[in-house]
Write a protein that holds these residues in place. Structure first.
Motif, PDB file in Angstrom:
ATOM      1  N   SER A  50      13.126 -38.221-136.186  1.00 36.16           N
ATOM      2  CA  SER A  50      12.141 -38.275-135.122  1.00 36.16           C
ATOM      3  C   SER A  50      12.263 -37.038-134.249  1.00 36.16           C
ATOM      4  O   SER A  50      13.304 -36.344-134.258  1.00 36.16           O
ATOM      5  N   ILE A  51      11.201 -36.796-133.482  1.00 35.89           N
ATOM      6  CA  ILE A  51      11.168 -35.626-132.607  1.00 35.89           C
ATOM      7  C   ILE A  51      10.496 -36.019-131.306  1.00 35.89           C
ATOM      8  O   ILE A  51       9.536 -36.792-131.295  1.00 35.89           O
ATOM      9  N   SER A  52      11.007 -35.478-130.224  1.00 32.57           N
ATOM     10  CA  SER A  52      10.482 -35.814-128.916  1.00 32.57           C
ATOM     11  C   SER A  52       9.122 -35.162-128.686  1.00 32.57           C
ATOM     12  O   SER A  52       8.663 -34.334-129.472  1.00 32.57           O
ATOM     13  N   ARG A  53       8.491 -35.531-127.588  1.00 33.86           N
ATOM     14  CA  ARG A  53       7.145 -35.052-127.301  1.00 33.86           C
ATOM     15  C   ARG A  53       7.061 -33.533-127.238  1.00 33.86           C
ATOM     16  O   ARG A  53       6.109 -32.937-127.748  1.00 33.86           O
ATOM     17  N   SER A  54       8.059 -32.920-126.677  1.00 38.43           N
ATOM     18  CA  SER A  54       8.052 -31.461-126.552  1.00 38.43           C
ATOM     19  C   SER A  54       8.633 -30.759-127.763  1.00 38.43           C
ATOM     20  O   SER A  54       8.497 -29.540-127.917  1.00 38.43           O
ATOM     21  N   SER A  57      14.026 -32.356-128.711  1.00 41.79           N
ATOM     22  CA  SER A  57      15.073 -33.277-129.127  1.00 41.79           C
ATOM     23  C   SER A  57      14.706 -33.892-130.465  1.00 41.79           C
ATOM     24  O   SER A  57      13.565 -34.305-130.676  1.00 41.79           O
ATOM     25  N   THR A  58      15.678 -33.961-131.353  1.00 34.86           N
ATOM     26  CA  THR A  58      15.442 -34.540-132.671  1.00 34.86           C
ATOM     27  C   THR A  58      16.560 -35.514-133.020  1.00 34.86           C
ATOM     28  O   THR A  58      17.664 -35.457-132.476  1.00 34.86           O
ATOM     29  N   TYR A  59      16.230 -36.399-133.951  1.00 32.69           N
ATOM     30  CA  TYR A  59      17.199 -37.350-134.518  1.00 32.69           C
ATOM     31  C   TYR A  59      17.077 -37.310-136.024  1.00 32.69           C
ATOM     32  O   TYR A  59      15.964 -37.194-136.567  1.00 32.69           O
ATOM     33  N   TYR A  60      18.219 -37.421-136.704  1.00 32.37           N
ATOM     34  CA  TYR A  60      18.217 -37.491-138.167  1.00 32.37           C
ATOM     35  C   TYR A  60      19.148 -38.617-138.614  1.00 32.37           C
ATOM     36  O   TYR A  60      20.262 -38.763-138.093  1.00 32.37           O
ATOM     37  N   ALA A  61      18.699 -39.372-139.574  1.00 34.88           N
ATOM     38  CA  ALA A  61      19.581 -40.334-140.221  1.00 34.88           C
ATOM     39  C   ALA A  61      20.686 -39.574-140.948  1.00 34.88           C
ATOM     40  O   ALA A  61      20.473 -38.452-141.423  1.00 34.88           O
ATOM     41  N   ILE A  70      12.610 -31.788-139.166  1.00 26.82           N
ATOM     42  CA  ILE A  70      11.349 -32.205-138.561  1.00 26.82           C
ATOM     43  C   ILE A  70      10.930 -31.149-137.538  1.00 26.82           C
ATOM     44  O   ILE A  70      11.773 -30.564-136.847  1.00 26.82           O
ATOM     45  N   SER A  71       9.631 -30.922-137.459  1.00 29.83           N
ATOM     46  CA  SER A  71       9.090 -29.999-136.464  1.00 29.83           C
ATOM     47  C   SER A  71       7.686 -30.459-136.098  1.00 29.83           C
ATOM     48  O   SER A  71       7.085 -31.270-136.814  1.00 29.83           O
ATOM     49  N   ARG A  72       7.182 -29.942-135.005  1.00 26.96           N
ATOM     50  CA  ARG A  72       5.835 -30.305-134.594  1.00 26.96           C
ATOM     51  C   ARG A  72       5.150 -29.099-133.982  1.00 26.96           C
ATOM     52  O   ARG A  72       5.794 -28.216-133.406  1.00 26.96           O
ATOM     53  N   ASP A  73       3.837 -29.093-134.121  1.00 26.87           N
ATOM     54  CA  ASP A  73       2.993 -28.074-133.511  1.00 26.87           C
ATOM     55  C   ASP A  73       1.961 -28.813-132.670  1.00 26.87           C
ATOM     56  O   ASP A  73       0.972 -29.327-133.203  1.00 26.87           O
ATOM     57  N   ASN A  74       2.196 -28.878-131.386  1.00 24.35           N
ATOM     58  CA  ASN A  74       1.293 -29.653-130.521  1.00 24.35           C
ATOM     59  C   ASN A  74      -0.093 -29.023-130.420  1.00 24.35           C
ATOM     60  O   ASN A  74      -1.070 -29.718-130.146  1.00 24.35           O
ATOM     61  N   ALA A  75      -0.187 -27.729-130.654  1.00 19.44           N
ATOM     62  CA  ALA A  75      -1.497 -27.070-130.634  1.00 19.44           C
ATOM     63  C   ALA A  75      -2.342 -27.474-131.836  1.00 19.44           C
ATOM     64  O   ALA A  75      -3.576 -27.458-131.776  1.00 19.44           O
ATOM     65  N   LYS A  76      -1.667 -27.840-132.929  1.00 21.38           N
ATOM     66  CA  LYS A  76      -2.376 -28.238-134.153  1.00 21.38           C
ATOM     67  C   LYS A  76      -2.341 -29.742-134.374  1.00 21.38           C
ATOM     68  O   LYS A  76      -2.820 -30.223-135.405  1.00 21.38           O
ATOM     69  N   ASN A  77      -1.762 -30.483-133.422  1.00 22.64           N
ATOM     70  CA  ASN A  77      -1.673 -31.947-133.564  1.00 22.64           C
ATOM     71  C   ASN A  77      -1.032 -32.346-134.893  1.00 22.64           C
ATOM     72  O   ASN A  77      -1.502 -33.279-135.573  1.00 22.64           O
ATOM     73  N   THR A  78       0.036 -31.666-135.258  1.00 23.48           N
ATOM     74  CA  THR A  78       0.638 -31.888-136.560  1.00 23.48           C
ATOM     75  C   THR A  78       2.163 -31.940-136.452  1.00 23.48           C
ATOM     76  O   THR A  78       2.764 -31.166-135.689  1.00 23.48           O
ATOM     77  N   VAL A  79       2.743 -32.844-137.222  1.00 29.72           N
ATOM     78  CA  VAL A  79       4.194 -32.907-137.365  1.00 29.72           C
ATOM     79  C   VAL A  79       4.540 -32.678-138.829  1.00 29.72           C
ATOM     80  O   VAL A  79       3.774 -33.072-139.725  1.00 29.72           O
ATOM     81  N   TYR A  95       6.222 -42.497-144.304  1.00 32.80           N
ATOM     82  CA  TYR A  95       5.218 -42.813-143.299  1.00 32.80           C
ATOM     83  C   TYR A  95       5.454 -41.995-142.039  1.00 32.80           C
ATOM     84  O   TYR A  95       6.583 -41.876-141.566  1.00 32.80           O
ATOM     85  N   CYS A  96       4.369 -41.512-141.502  1.00 29.86           N
ATOM     86  CA  CYS A  96       4.392 -40.840-140.213  1.00 29.86           C
ATOM     87  C   CYS A  96       4.095 -41.879-139.129  1.00 29.86           C
ATOM     88  O   CYS A  96       3.287 -42.786-139.355  1.00 29.86           O
ATOM     89  N   ALA A  97       4.745 -41.744-137.989  1.00 33.81           N
ATOM     90  CA  ALA A  97       4.514 -42.685-136.897  1.00 33.81           C
ATOM     91  C   ALA A  97       4.486 -41.945-135.568  1.00 33.81           C
ATOM     92  O   ALA A  97       5.158 -40.928-135.394  1.00 33.81           O
TER      93      ALA A  97
END
Length: 119
Positions: A50-54, A57-61, A70-79, A95-97
């Protein structure tokens, strides 16, 4: 409300790599923590990462630490989920959540994408 669409799954040999993407609708993507879960046949759906809103912060099993990112691009609304050194035991539907309060409280889910790792 958020709609999530995963892509990038497929068949890969052990040791190979795949990159999953999850595109989200809506203009509040950055309000949600994002996660990737997986479910193998006959097993429960488990949180992989998982990844935090910004994105700070990340978590891995434990089972994927050092192999998945895991990474995210908030400008592209994509994880994204970069999966390296894949193992047959990584075979599952991924699954994405998206959630604000918690995965069991108010999560939105994608339809899932199959990842199959052959030995």
């Amino acid at each position: 409300q958020v709609q999530l669409v995963e892509s990038g799954g497929g068949l890969v040999q052990a040791g190979g790599s795949l990159r999953l993407s999850c595109a989200a609708s809506g203009r509040t993507f950055s309000s949600y923590a994002m996660g990737w879960f997986r479910q193998a046949p006959g097993k429960e759906r488990d949180l992989v990462t998982s990844i935090s809103r910004s994105g700070g912060s990340t978590y891995y099993a434990d089972s994927v630490k050092g192999r998945f990112t895991i990474s995210r691009d908030n400008a592209k609304n994509t994880v994204y989920l970069q999966m390296n050194s894949l193992k047959p035991e990584d075979t599952a539907v991924y699954y994405c959540a998206a959630a604000i309060k918690g995965w069991s409280t108010d999560a939105y889910w994608g339809q899932g994408t199959q990842v199959t790792v052959s030995s």
